[in-house]
Design a protein around this motif. Structure first.
Motif, PDB file in Angstrom:
ATOM      1  N   UNK A 115      -8.059  10.037  29.307  1.00  0.00           N
ATOM      2  CA  UNK A 115      -9.246  10.079  30.171  1.00  0.00           C
ATOM      3  C   UNK A 115      -9.028   9.336  31.494  1.00  0.00           C
ATOM      4  N   UNK A 116      -8.321   8.202  31.431  1.00  0.00           N
ATOM      5  CA  UNK A 116      -8.123   7.371  32.637  1.00  0.00           C
ATOM      6  C   UNK A 116      -7.507   8.189  33.781  1.00  0.00           C
ATOM      7  N   UNK A 117      -6.397   8.902  33.473  1.00  0.00           N
ATOM      8  CA  UNK A 117      -5.736   9.643  34.556  1.00  0.00           C
ATOM      9  C   UNK A 117      -6.550  10.857  34.983  1.00  0.00           C
ATOM     10  N   UNK A 118      -7.262  11.474  34.024  1.00  0.00           N
ATOM     11  CA  UNK A 118      -8.094  12.640  34.370  1.00  0.00           C
ATOM     12  C   UNK A 118      -9.218  12.218  35.320  1.00  0.00           C
ATOM     13  N   UNK A 119      -9.854  11.085  34.990  1.00  0.00           N
ATOM     14  CA  UNK A 119     -10.963  10.626  35.826  1.00  0.00           C
ATOM     15  C   UNK A 119     -10.468  10.172  37.198  1.00  0.00           C
ATOM     16  N   UNK A 149     -20.187  16.834  35.453  1.00  0.00           N
ATOM     17  CA  UNK A 149     -19.079  16.144  36.142  1.00  0.00           C
ATOM     18  C   UNK A 149     -17.914  15.917  35.187  1.00  0.00           C
ATOM     19  N   UNK A 150     -18.229  15.556  33.957  1.00  0.00           N
ATOM     20  CA  UNK A 150     -17.176  15.335  32.962  1.00  0.00           C
ATOM     21  C   UNK A 150     -16.467  16.646  32.618  1.00  0.00           C
ATOM     22  N   UNK A 151     -17.263  17.733  32.539  1.00  0.00           N
ATOM     23  CA  UNK A 151     -16.676  19.051  32.252  1.00  0.00           C
ATOM     24  C   UNK A 151     -15.745  19.477  33.377  1.00  0.00           C
ATOM     25  N   UNK A 152     -16.180  19.208  34.605  1.00  0.00           N
ATOM     26  CA  UNK A 152     -15.339  19.576  35.763  1.00  0.00           C
ATOM     27  C   UNK A 152     -14.039  18.789  35.734  1.00  0.00           C
ATOM     28  N   UNK A 153     -14.129  17.507  35.362  1.00  0.00           N
ATOM     29  CA  UNK A 153     -12.927  16.666  35.344  1.00  0.00           C
ATOM     30  C   UNK A 153     -11.966  17.105  34.243  1.00  0.00           C
ATOM     31  N   UNK A 213     -15.909  27.500  22.738  1.00  0.00           N
ATOM     32  CA  UNK A 213     -15.369  26.527  23.699  1.00  0.00           C
ATOM     33  C   UNK A 213     -16.364  26.134  24.775  1.00  0.00           C
ATOM     34  N   UNK A 214     -17.595  26.602  24.645  1.00  0.00           N
ATOM     35  CA  UNK A 214     -18.663  26.206  25.569  1.00  0.00           C
ATOM     36  C   UNK A 214     -19.903  25.925  24.725  1.00  0.00           C
ATOM     37  N   UNK A 215     -20.819  25.146  25.317  1.00  0.00           N
ATOM     38  CA  UNK A 215     -22.014  24.780  24.548  1.00  0.00           C
ATOM     39  C   UNK A 215     -23.238  24.823  25.443  1.00  0.00           C
ATOM     40  N   UNK A 216     -24.397  25.154  24.870  1.00  0.00           N
ATOM     41  CA  UNK A 216     -25.623  25.100  25.679  1.00  0.00           C
ATOM     42  C   UNK A 216     -26.016  23.648  25.938  1.00  0.00           C
ATOM     43  N   UNK A 217     -26.809  23.424  26.984  1.00  0.00           N
ATOM     44  CA  UNK A 217     -27.229  22.043  27.264  1.00  0.00           C
ATOM     45  C   UNK A 217     -28.499  21.683  26.492  1.00  0.00           C
ATOM     46  N   UNK A 218     -29.244  22.663  26.035  1.00  0.00           N
ATOM     47  CA  UNK A 218     -30.442  22.379  25.237  1.00  0.00           C
ATOM     48  C   UNK A 218     -30.806  23.605  24.419  1.00  0.00           C
ATOM     49  N   UNK A 219     -31.544  23.372  23.373  1.00  0.00           N
ATOM     50  CA  UNK A 219     -31.979  24.464  22.502  1.00  0.00           C
ATOM     51  C   UNK A 219     -33.480  24.311  22.281  1.00  0.00           C
ATOM     52  N   UNK A 220     -34.232  25.318  22.721  1.00  0.00           N
ATOM     53  CA  UNK A 220     -35.684  25.205  22.615  1.00  0.00           C
ATOM     54  C   UNK A 220     -36.253  26.388  21.858  1.00  0.00           C
ATOM     55  N   UNK A 221     -37.386  26.168  21.226  1.00  0.00           N
ATOM     56  CA  UNK A 221     -38.045  27.243  20.501  1.00  0.00           C
ATOM     57  C   UNK A 221     -39.496  27.330  20.940  1.00  0.00           C
TER      58      UNK A 221
END
Lengths: 301, 249
Positions: free
Chosen positions: A22-26, A152-156, B155-163
């Motif tokens: 993580x250190x080098x990625x960030x 931001x973390x996903x982009x990194x 390999x991807x995920x939603x940010x929230x799940x609502x009903x």
């Protein structure tokens, strides 16, 4: 540096491996100062403060990092006032109304003129990743702030499929049951704060410094209001306000925890190290308990 | 929904259409949803023009109503103290009423007991809230398991799940990657709910209904076509059932 709020995400052990370096990625996505014509920059900063170059701090399976941002303060009212003035002058000069395209160009000009003079507001958001148990813990109660930090973390990292909490038990029903029946899980006590809402009518009742088992609160529950936030004390060590979205607010480490910290004001790095170690140890137990109460499953590998 | 109902003579009987003026409408518009038919028109339209428009499209209207399986008469709304049968996870269960100190739901094997306090004059809105929360709980139990299964595959995920109750859709994915699912899916068999979840999750990979999107759906849930067909056939009845469970009268 004790966290005051918690927004939680979960990730699998496969995803945890991507955090190894993580250190080098960030470092490749470190915060840079906001340029004269930029409205905002975002990047990672040192959790030890502006003097330090270290972007992460790891103790065991937990890694602390900090997302920083610099945002220009340019109120829309200021832009609109300046734009209005220029539009008026232009219309007077040409003796005809200003077209939409010209208006856009004038607005861009106004922004270019005002942005270099705007104040810069720096913000920072601490977070830590627990790779053993698959938790991403952010020190914010704002959903928007948490989502932008995650972005931001996903982009990194390129990809970081962390999941928002998907509890097996509906938190609102469970919290309402706890308060109505007065039966709480082991290690948990009611504090003196709650927010009740009528999901249908929208009526909201907020109680502070209120005996939660009183008849007034019961009467609200009897009328169908449900618990949206509940003040709790966990194992007599942590005070918190737990929301129906499982966001933790007003997190307090009670005296019994703070007393275990020695005084090492002369060395801020050692102080941060001690506080982070203490906090993650306390929160590990809390998060484990939350998982059991609400059924928060870690994603499969 | 505000507006007035008009009746139109069709081949198979009378068709009820909701007539509503729309402040921003620029032309006449006839829509058919599981809630029924609706015609909207710009302010100032002559009523005769609306009737002429409806008569012109009455064949289309009848065909669409039958395609959507819109029930001619929906199930009656909930009545406090009156037991009724409701669908839950694709099976019928009896909904009964009990008096209690505080509102809660007791889920037994073949019975759903709504505990509501007296006076019963306040009981109906309380029952709606209880049912909505209970159905969300039921959905969450399944969804939390499936979500943790499918997201590593994608390999991807939603940010929230609502009903929440939705008018015509079964689910949606917004620009901020939040998945919203129709609460009525709690009444459907779990397989149908699973398909809708997979469908929305696949939109995280492909934001359209292209071939590439359906390939993802098939990869994650090979039996998806059967569930699409099930929803197409029974969806209107399901939404009508949801409406009566949560409607005010």
């Amino acid at each position: 540096m004790f966290f005051r709020n918690l927004t939680l995400f979960r990730f699998s052990s496969e995803v945890a491996k991507t955090l190894a370096d993580l250190e080098s990625v960030l470092a490749e996505h470190a915060l840079r100062p906001c340029g004269p014509l930029e409205s905002m920059t975002r990047g990672f900063v040192s959790p030890f403060g502006p003097e330090s170059q270290v972007l992460t701090h790891t103790i065991g399976h937990t890694t602390l990092f900090t997302l920083g941002a610099e945002e220009k303060l340019l109120p829309a009212a200021v832009v609109n006032a300046e734009l209005g003035e220029r539009l008026r002058k232009t219309a007077e000069q040409r003796n005809r109304p200003v077209s939409g395209r010209e208006r856009k160009r004038l607005k861009a000009e106004v922004l270019d003129a005002l942005l270099p003079r705007a104040f810069v507001r720096p913000t920072r958001l601490d977070a830590y990743a627990d790779t053993k148990n698959g938790w991403l813990v952010l020190d914010t109660a704002s959903r928007k702030g948490a989502e932008s930090a995650l972005t931001a973390l996903r982009q990194a990292l390129g990809s970081f499929p962390a999941l928002p909490l998907a509890p097996r038990e509906a938190p609102r029903a469970l919290l309402t049951g706890w308060l109505a029946q007065g039966k709480l899980p082991k290690g948990l006590e009611l504090a003196d704060e709650c927010e009740l809402r009528d999901p249908a009518g929208g009526a909201v009742v907020r109680c502070r410094r209120q005996e939660l088992e009183s008849s007034e609160v019961r009467e609200h529950l009897k009328r169908g209001k449900q618990v949206y936030q509940l003040g709790l004390v966990f194992e007599e060590r942590l005070g918190l306000l737990l929301g129906e979205d499982l966001t933790v607010r007003k997190l307090r480490f009670l005296d019994v925890v703070s007393d275990t910290l020695g005084h090492s004001d002369d060395d801020s790095a050692a102080e941060l190290d001690a506080r982070f170690a203490l906090m993650t140890a306390e929160l590990e137990r809390l998060l484990q308990a939350l998982s059991e109460w609400f059924g928060l499953q870690r994603p499969d590998d | 929904m505000t507006g007035e109902w008009v009746e139109l003579a069709g081949r198979a009987g009378t068709i009820k259409v909701l007539k509503a003026v729309h402040p921003r409408a620029r032309r006449l518009r006839l829509t058919v949803t599981p809630r029924g038919a609706r015609v909207s028109y710009p302010r100032g339209t002559h009523p005769a023009q609306v009737y002429a428009f409806l008569r012109e499209h009455s064949d289309w209207l009848e065909r669409k109503l039958s395609e959507l399986h819109v029930p001619r008469r929906g199930p009656p709304p909930l009545k406090v103290g009156v037991p009724t049968l409701i669908p839950l996870r694709g099976e019928s269960i009896e909904l009964t009423w009990r008096e209690s100190d505080y509102p809660h739901v007791e889920h037994r094997l073949d019975e759903l007991r709504l505990h509501v306090p007296r006076p019963y004059s306040h009981a109906l809105p309380i029952a709606h809230t209880l049912l909505a929360t209970f159905l969300e709980t039921q959905m969450r139990r399944d969804l939390s398991r499936w979500l943790s299964h499918y997201t590593p595959m994608l390999g991807v995920a939603p940010t929230a799940l609502r009903m929440r109750p939705m008018k015509s859709l079964w689910g949606s994915l917004d620009a901020r990657d939040r998945v919203t699912l129709d609460l009525a899916l709690a009444l459907a068999p779990p397989a149908a709910l699973r398909y809708v979840l997979v469908h929305e999750l696949c939109h995280l990979k492909v934001r359209s209904h292209s071939k590439r999107f359906w390939a993802w759906v098939e990869k994650l849930y090979p039996d998806y076509q059967a569930q699409r067909d099930w929803l197409r056939e029974h969806g209107a009845a399901l939404k009508a059932e949801m409406e009566r469970l949560l409607a005010d009268d």
